[in-house]
Design a protein around this motif. Structure first.
Motif, PDB file in Angstrom:
ATOM      1  N   ARG A  52      -9.042   1.501   1.327  1.00 29.14           N
ATOM      2  CA  ARG A  52      -8.255   0.574   2.124  1.00 29.14           C
ATOM      3  C   ARG A  52      -7.015   1.264   2.680  1.00 29.14           C
ATOM      4  O   ARG A  52      -6.665   1.104   3.842  1.00 29.14           O
ATOM      5  CB  ARG A  52      -7.845  -0.619   1.265  1.00 29.14           C
ATOM      6  CG  ARG A  52      -6.973  -1.603   2.002  1.00 29.14           C
ATOM      7  CD  ARG A  52      -6.768  -2.859   1.177  1.00 29.14           C
ATOM      8  NE  ARG A  52      -5.611  -3.609   1.640  1.00 29.14           N
ATOM      9  CZ  ARG A  52      -5.630  -4.416   2.682  1.00 29.14           C
ATOM     10  NH1 ARG A  52      -6.726  -4.578   3.378  1.00 29.14           N
ATOM     11  NH2 ARG A  52      -4.534  -5.064   3.045  1.00 29.14           N
ATOM     12  N   ARG A  53      -6.381   2.054   1.828  1.00 27.46           N
ATOM     13  CA  ARG A  53      -5.162   2.735   2.263  1.00 27.46           C
ATOM     14  C   ARG A  53      -5.488   3.705   3.400  1.00 27.46           C
ATOM     15  O   ARG A  53      -4.807   3.735   4.429  1.00 27.46           O
ATOM     16  CB  ARG A  53      -4.548   3.474   1.068  1.00 27.46           C
ATOM     17  CG  ARG A  53      -3.118   3.885   1.279  1.00 27.46           C
ATOM     18  CD  ARG A  53      -2.588   4.675   0.098  1.00 27.46           C
ATOM     19  NE  ARG A  53      -2.454   3.885  -1.122  1.00 27.46           N
ATOM     20  CZ  ARG A  53      -2.832   4.295  -2.332  1.00 27.46           C
ATOM     21  NH1 ARG A  53      -3.394   5.473  -2.498  1.00 27.46           N
ATOM     22  NH2 ARG A  53      -2.653   3.531  -3.383  1.00 27.46           N
ATOM     23  N   GLU A  95     -13.677  -1.294   0.571  1.00 29.00           N
ATOM     24  CA  GLU A  95     -12.345  -1.761   0.182  1.00 29.00           C
ATOM     25  C   GLU A  95     -12.406  -3.111  -0.503  1.00 29.00           C
ATOM     26  O   GLU A  95     -11.502  -3.481  -1.237  1.00 29.00           O
ATOM     27  CB  GLU A  95     -11.384  -1.772   1.387  1.00 29.00           C
ATOM     28  CG  GLU A  95     -11.669  -2.848   2.411  1.00 29.00           C
ATOM     29  CD  GLU A  95     -10.718  -2.758   3.599  1.00 29.00           C
ATOM     30  OE1 GLU A  95     -10.255  -1.648   3.907  1.00 29.00           O
ATOM     31  OE2 GLU A  95     -10.445  -3.805   4.195  1.00 29.00           O
ATOM     32  N   ARG A  96     -13.465  -3.858  -0.291  1.00 29.59           N
ATOM     33  CA  ARG A  96     -13.629  -5.126  -1.004  1.00 29.59           C
ATOM     34  C   ARG A  96     -14.322  -4.917  -2.349  1.00 29.59           C
ATOM     35  O   ARG A  96     -14.207  -5.752  -3.247  1.00 29.59           O
ATOM     36  CB  ARG A  96     -14.418  -6.105  -0.145  1.00 29.59           C
ATOM     37  CG  ARG A  96     -13.547  -6.739   0.924  1.00 29.59           C
ATOM     38  CD  ARG A  96     -14.338  -7.355   2.051  1.00 29.59           C
ATOM     39  NE  ARG A  96     -13.441  -8.053   2.978  1.00 29.59           N
ATOM     40  CZ  ARG A  96     -12.616  -7.447   3.814  1.00 29.59           C
ATOM     41  NH1 ARG A  96     -12.563  -6.127   3.846  1.00 29.59           N
ATOM     42  NH2 ARG A  96     -11.817  -8.130   4.601  1.00 29.59           N
ATOM     43  N   ARG A 135      -6.353   1.875   6.609  1.00 27.79           N
ATOM     44  CA  ARG A 135      -5.166   1.307   7.278  1.00 27.79           C
ATOM     45  C   ARG A 135      -4.323   2.387   7.930  1.00 27.79           C
ATOM     46  O   ARG A 135      -3.826   2.225   9.035  1.00 27.79           O
ATOM     47  CB  ARG A 135      -4.325   0.527   6.266  1.00 27.79           C
ATOM     48  CG  ARG A 135      -4.823  -0.886   6.083  1.00 27.79           C
ATOM     49  CD  ARG A 135      -3.699  -1.795   5.721  1.00 27.79           C
ATOM     50  NE  ARG A 135      -2.892  -1.206   4.646  1.00 27.79           N
ATOM     51  CZ  ARG A 135      -1.988  -1.868   3.964  1.00 27.79           C
ATOM     52  NH1 ARG A 135      -1.768  -3.118   4.213  1.00 27.79           N
ATOM     53  NH2 ARG A 135      -1.299  -1.273   3.006  1.00 27.79           N
ATOM     54  N   THR A 160     -13.335 -12.758   1.168  1.00 29.23           N
ATOM     55  CA  THR A 160     -13.048 -11.372   0.763  1.00 29.23           C
ATOM     56  C   THR A 160     -13.445 -11.071  -0.673  1.00 29.23           C
ATOM     57  O   THR A 160     -13.577  -9.914  -1.048  1.00 29.23           O
ATOM     58  CB  THR A 160     -11.546 -11.043   0.910  1.00 29.23           C
ATOM     59  OG1 THR A 160     -10.808 -12.061   0.239  1.00 29.23           O
ATOM     60  CG2 THR A 160     -11.116 -10.975   2.345  1.00 29.23           C
ATOM     61  N   ASN A 161     -13.628 -12.111  -1.498  1.00 30.94           N
ATOM     62  CA  ASN A 161     -13.974 -11.855  -2.900  1.00 30.94           C
ATOM     63  C   ASN A 161     -15.461 -11.614  -3.098  1.00 30.94           C
ATOM     64  O   ASN A 161     -15.879 -11.300  -4.196  1.00 30.94           O
ATOM     65  CB  ASN A 161     -13.539 -13.047  -3.775  1.00 30.94           C
ATOM     66  CG  ASN A 161     -14.226 -14.336  -3.354  1.00 30.94           C
ATOM     67  OD1 ASN A 161     -14.484 -14.552  -2.166  1.00 30.94           O
ATOM     68  ND2 ASN A 161     -14.512 -15.194  -4.299  1.00 30.94           N
TER      69      ASN A 161
END
Lengths: 375, 714
Positions: free
Chosen positions: B239-240, B256-257, B243, B59-60
């Motif tokens: 991301r929010r 989002e990453r 989701r 994810t990084n």
């Protein structure tokens, strides 16, 4: 009336020593120690008669004198035996002992009376013992290994708060890495022995490490074993609850090569001394650099098989150097201190160690499985 | 991320075989999960081996969710030059579409680039469609495919709007209005919240920013002009939104990453070049680039000595700037510090994971090679602490219980609500999960018994008669929070069958059969546990309401005798489980088959227990004991413990043990009475007791039993 215990003790001790006496020098030494004027054991018994209470005095006197005579005779008999078989090797005095009345009377197996025969092949009365759970067996073994390496075993609550499970571990709200561990949340906060009310089931035991660092000055050298929970549908390799152990070392001079050396030692002790260990770069928010740790396949010894997907390696651990942000979150000086951490699923290790096919079998608690494990 | 090797070759030379390439990427942190066959492209012959690498990207590293990102790593690994793909020239011409970023939308969208192109909507050429498919993206039409191609190649998500379907032919970046609806490209009607960002035209939302475009402005066969979007959206906002809408897309996954904030215009120029190359369109006018506050480049210091401190090895000094530069970092030498070299490093925009020294050390370690780390062992700087009391306690209990024939179970911490419900007094005492996996795992266990009972049922169903299980674990109730407990469940024969039983159990027992476990088996186990903990147990009949899961009259509260006065807090309980509870969990009904349980609180046990470190031995007794029996008849409801207490109270200290050895009802005992017999052991510490004095004591005890309990001496 049975002879006083003191007399019986000296008699038994003498009989045992007489059996081992192989030379006339040995016999002289025995005489000195039992009948000698200054340090003889029987002499001491005889001297004690005077100070004994009146109700035992008579018995003690009679028995001690009888023992003195017995010893005199036994020594004489053995001396005659030695003279008769001068070639006998020292250390094998059995033949002589058999002719010795004092020694023979203390030994079993010479009584020829018929007590009635038993069917000695019938099973004995079972002493029913329970078994530890295989996950406990592995967990305790891990605890022993790390204890011997100077680590302290620390525990914490299973119901955890967001801060200790995520935030202090460099995973703020909305961090994509939170997806890596699908979390189970409580409807209402619950009190825990750790203080702050818990709102979720811990997804790892890292919170234990945070708490430990919050309350202890470095250096830190701990492992944190315990149950963890994830929202994973059960299958062959996944269980929504499993056991984990995490390790943490923080100090002035902690390096990544130490991490490799420690994990190598751990895996070699838990599996076999020829176990190979390989690091591969990975990512965890709470460590950097991070490494996935592989060990040589326990099934094929590295040759390649279906279990290791022909690679010869099995992934067993996640690890890395503690992220400075984690040290800073607990108030440690991230410039002065470095550290490493690792996490491993005990279930996974147990599966590899015992070749269990299905992780769910650990939670069925089938006695047919549990009773296979050695005590 | 699925990367086609022939595509990769366009950006970097690949001079090794596919397997070696895969291995190198894996060793540098990009695990190749699979190597798949490359797609056939009609009319194109492969000159070099090709394949699709299925890479796991952590994810990084969102920058490596692209062919370019992987090419950059390959370039760094093998030291070969990176070739950026062809771009359309930058143009000074004004854009044909007005773009407004509303004030309230600026934090979610710090940069928005747009341009207009005239397009001919048709299928993409076969090579482009094949590359998209190899990467797992469905080809749609040449215009949409170009935006997806750019995303896969450079890692930057783009979007195309049908310009003629945008009201006012304009783009506005603004927060959604609460309750505002948009139909997304997947055909779903979505209701938005005011903390979500949208791309709107003059009237309505036309896309959920960074997540998915709207169906109303979708590029269709009739589209002739498109507005192309290449923007940078705030990771947290995307991301929010993603989701909340339960909508994850290739675009939201990258945003989002963290996408590259320097990339939007480059990506747009790449899209223009591709549109032209495949004949799908031509740009009209220039690129509008709304980027009011450009990113200020940050500089991160890196010390050679710190690399050594963290990794524990000496990395050659020159290797460090070399590898960082190959990865696209700006590197300036800094002043030597404490005898070691330092550098000032400027991370490129696509390296969102790099902001401090440790991030650079990771890059050095990764490319220097984890395989080159030797194994060392950390010195012990301080004596280790002894094993904690809780751990010792559990090990002790485990030893006692296994020696007592009980095997250890580990059961789930969350259980079915129906299984948990009988073990709490009030509904609110149950700790429920907000998002349980299923009904089977809905509440946290208030007691270890339900899990153990299920284990008994499991074993019973497999034909196992004698089941003795225990568990050490945590329990959870609203009242007490999280607590630790030990529990035992036993059912079936109390001992293994043995051929000698036919002789040893004569009357009333069928030859060879062992009597079933009963209350006194579980009581004995509890007594053994308490004995091991240095606690003298005291059992008292439980009041039915408090332990509602136990059979009335067949359950006891367990206390420590030291604190055993009525009202003292209990250690736990032992008793027979209500048959209905066992039946409800599916225990096969068998005549006379009862389940006995006990559960003790570990903390209470620890408090009541003896401190093992302070234990000291006392010498074995030097004087003989005198043993006397007393047999009485008393009311049958009188607890044996009361009789024992009376005996103790009436006797001097020389009474060292009182043991009930018979209980009898029937012939010779009056109706409503029970015969009890106790064996009393007397011993004095300093002298031999005489028959006469023990006889006097026995008479006093007899008197006490008669007056206190109306006992008849037998």
């Amino acid at each position: 009336m049975a002879p006083p215990a003191a007399v019986e003790g000296v008699r038994a001790a003498f009989a045992a020593e007489l059996r081992d006496a192989a030379s006339s020098d040995d016999l002289q030494e025995l005489r000195n120690r039992y009948l000698g004027r200054k340090r003889g054991a029987v002499t001491a018994l005889l001297k004690s008669i005077a100070s004994a209470s009146p109700d035992v005095r008579r018995d003690l006197g009679r028995e001690a004198n009888a023992l003195k005579r017995e010893i005199e005779e036994a020594l004489a008999a053995r001396r005659r035996g030695l003279e008769a078989t001068p070639a006998r090797k020292a250390g094998r005095p059995d033949a002589g002992a058999d002719r010795d009345p004092a020694a023979a009377s203390t030994r079993a197996g010479t009584d020829a009376r018929d007590l009635g025969a038993l069917d000695v092949t019938l099973p004995g009365r079972e002493v029913k013992l329970g078994h530890r759970h295989p996950l406990t067996v592995v967990r305790e073994e891990i605890e022993e290994i790390f204890t011997s390496l100077g680590f302290e075993v620390v525990e914490g609550p299973e119901v955890e708060d967001d801060y200790h499970n995520f935030e202090a571990l460099n995973m703020p709200q909305e961090h994509p890495a939170r997806d890596m561990q699908d979390t189970l949340y409580l409807e209402a906060p619950l009190s825990t022995p750790a203080g702050r009310p818990g709102t979720l089931l811990r997804t790892h035991t890292s919170g234990v490490q945070i708490r430990y660092m919050e309350t202890h000055e470095p250096p830190v050298r701990i492992i944190a074993p315990g149950l963890v929970y994830r929202r994973d549908t059960p299958d062959l390799t996944h269980s929504p609850m499993f056991q984990q152990v995490e390790g943490l070392l923080v100090g002035d001079d902690v390096t990544m090569t130490d991490l490799k050396g420690t994990l190598e030692c751990f895996l070699q002790r838990l599996f076999t001394p020829d176990t190979q260990v390989m690091f591969r770069p990975s990512f965890f928010p709470y460590t950097e650099p991070s490494a996935e740790v592989f060990m040589s396949c326990v099934f094929c010894r590295g040759d390649g098989c279906a279990v290791c997907k022909r690679t010869g390696w099995l992934e067993v651990l996640g690890s890395g150097m503690v992220h400075p942000a984690v040290l800073e979150a607990v108030g440690y000086d991230s410039e002065r201190l470095t550290g490493w951490a690792f996490g491993v699923g005990i279930d996974r290790l147990a599966i590899l160690k015992y070749r269990v096919q299905d992780i769910r079998a650990f939670y069925d608690n089938d006695l047919q499985l549990l009773e296979q494990f050695l005590l | 991320m699925r990367v086609l090797v022939s595509w990769l070759r366009e950006l970097v030379p690949v001079r090794v075989g596919i397997d070696e390439l895969a291995d190198a990427l894996t060793r540098h942190g990009f695990e190749v999960a699979a190597v798949d066959a490359a797609p056939e492209v009609p009319g194109r012959t492969a000159h070099e081996p090709d394949a699709v690498l299925d890479l796991e990207i952590t994810t990084n590293r969102p920058d490596c969710l692209s062919v370019l990102g992987i090419a950059r790593e390959v370039s760094a690994i093998f030291g070969d030059p990176l070739r950026y793909p062809p771009l359309a020239p930058a143009s000074d011409a004004g854009a044909e579409v007005p773009v407004t970023i509303e004030e309230a939308g600026s934090s979610g969208c710090p940069r928005y680039a747009a341009s207009v192109a005239d397009v001919r909507v048709a299928p993409s050429p076969a090579w482009m469609a094949a590359r998209l498919e190899a990467a797992g993206v469905r080809p749609i039409n040449a215009v949409v495919d170009v935006t997806n191609y750019v995303m896969l190649e450079l890692g930057h998500p783009m979007h195309a709007f049908d310009l003629d379907r945008l009201a006012g032919r304009e783009l506005r970046v603004r927060p959604a209005r609460a309750g505002e609806a948009v139909r997304t490209l997947d055909g779903e009607e979505r209701t938005l919240r005011d903390d979500m960002l949208v791309i709107a035209d003059g009237a309505l939302a036309q896309a959920v920013a960074g997540v998915m475009g709207g169906a109303d402005s979708e590029v269709t066969a009739g589209t002739t002009r498109v507005a192309l979007e290449s923007a940078w959206f705030d990771p947290i906002s995307v991301r929010r939104t993603s989701r909340r809408l339960a909508l994850s897309t290739d675009a939201s996954y990258r945003f989002e990453r963290g996408a590259d904030i320097d990339a939007p215009v480059l990506a747009m120029r790449r899209a223009h070049a591709l549109l032209t190359e495949i004949g799908a369109g031509s740009p009209r006018g220039g690129i509008v680039d709304r980027y009011p506050t450009p990113r200020a480049p940050v500089t991160v210091g890196l010390r050679h000595a710190r690399v050594r401190r963290v990794l524990g090895i000496d990395v050659e000094r020159d290797f460090i700037p070399t590898i960082l530069e190959r990865l696209g970092f700006g590197v300036e030498p800094g002043p030597d510090e404490g005898g070691g070299a330092t550098w000032r490093v400027t991370p490129p925009g696509y390296r969102v994971d790099v902001s401090r020294e440790i991030d650079l050390i990771e890059e050095v370690a990764r490319h220097h090679g984890y395989d080159r780390l030797p194994s060392t062992f950390p010195p012990l700087r301080r004596p280790p602490a002894p094993r904690g009391a809780a751990l010792e306690q559990r090990r002790l209990l485990r030893r006692v219980l296994t020696a007592g024939g009980c095997s250890e179970a580990i059961t789930y911490g969350f259980i079915e609500e129906a299984a948990a419900r009988p073990f709490v007094q009030a509904d609110e005492d149950l700790a429920r999960l907000k998002n349980p996996l299923s009904e089977k795992f809905a509440v946290l266990r208030p007691s270890l018994i339900p899990g153990l009972l299920d284990a008994v049922v499991y074993n019973r169903r497999r034909g196992r008669r004698d089941v003795r299980l225990f568990e050490l674990g945590r329990c959870f109730t609203g009242t007490h929070g999280e607590t630790a407990a030990v529990a035992v469940v036993i059912a079936g024969p109390g001992a293994p069958e043995h051929w000698s039983h036919s002789r040893r159990w004569q009357e009333g027992e069928r030859a060879g059969r062992v009597p079933a476990s009963d209350f006194y088996d579980v009581a004995g186990i509890v007594e053994g546990l308490l004995d091991a903990a240095g606690i003298e147990p005291s059992f008292e009949a439980a009041d039915g309401a408090a332990l509602s899961w136990l059979a009335a009259g067949r359950s006891a509260v367990v206390r420590s005798r030291g604190t055993g006065e009525p009202g003292a807090s209990s250690l736990g309980y032992a008793g027979q489980l209500t048959p209905g509870i066992a039946a409800a969990r599916g225990l096969p009904a068998a005549a006379g088959d009862a389940v006995y349980v006990a559960e003790l609180d570990l903390e209470a046990l620890a408090r009541a227990g003896r401190d093992r470190r302070r234990f000291m031995a006392s010498p074995p007794p030097r004087f003989p004991a005198i043993v006397r029996d007393v047999a009485i008849a008393v009311d049958r409801t009188l607890p044996a413990a009361a009789v024992r207490d009376t005996i103790r109270a009436a006797a001097p200290d020389s009474l060292v043990d009182v043991r009930a050895f018979d209980r009898y009802e029937g012939a010779g005992i009056a109706e409503g009475q029970v015969g009890l017999a106790f064996r009393l052991t007397f011993r004095h510490g300093d002298r031999t007791l005489t028959d006469a004095e023990v006889q006097r004591t026995m008479q006093e005890i007899g008197t006490a039993l008669r007056t206190t309990h109306h006992a008849t001496l037998r």
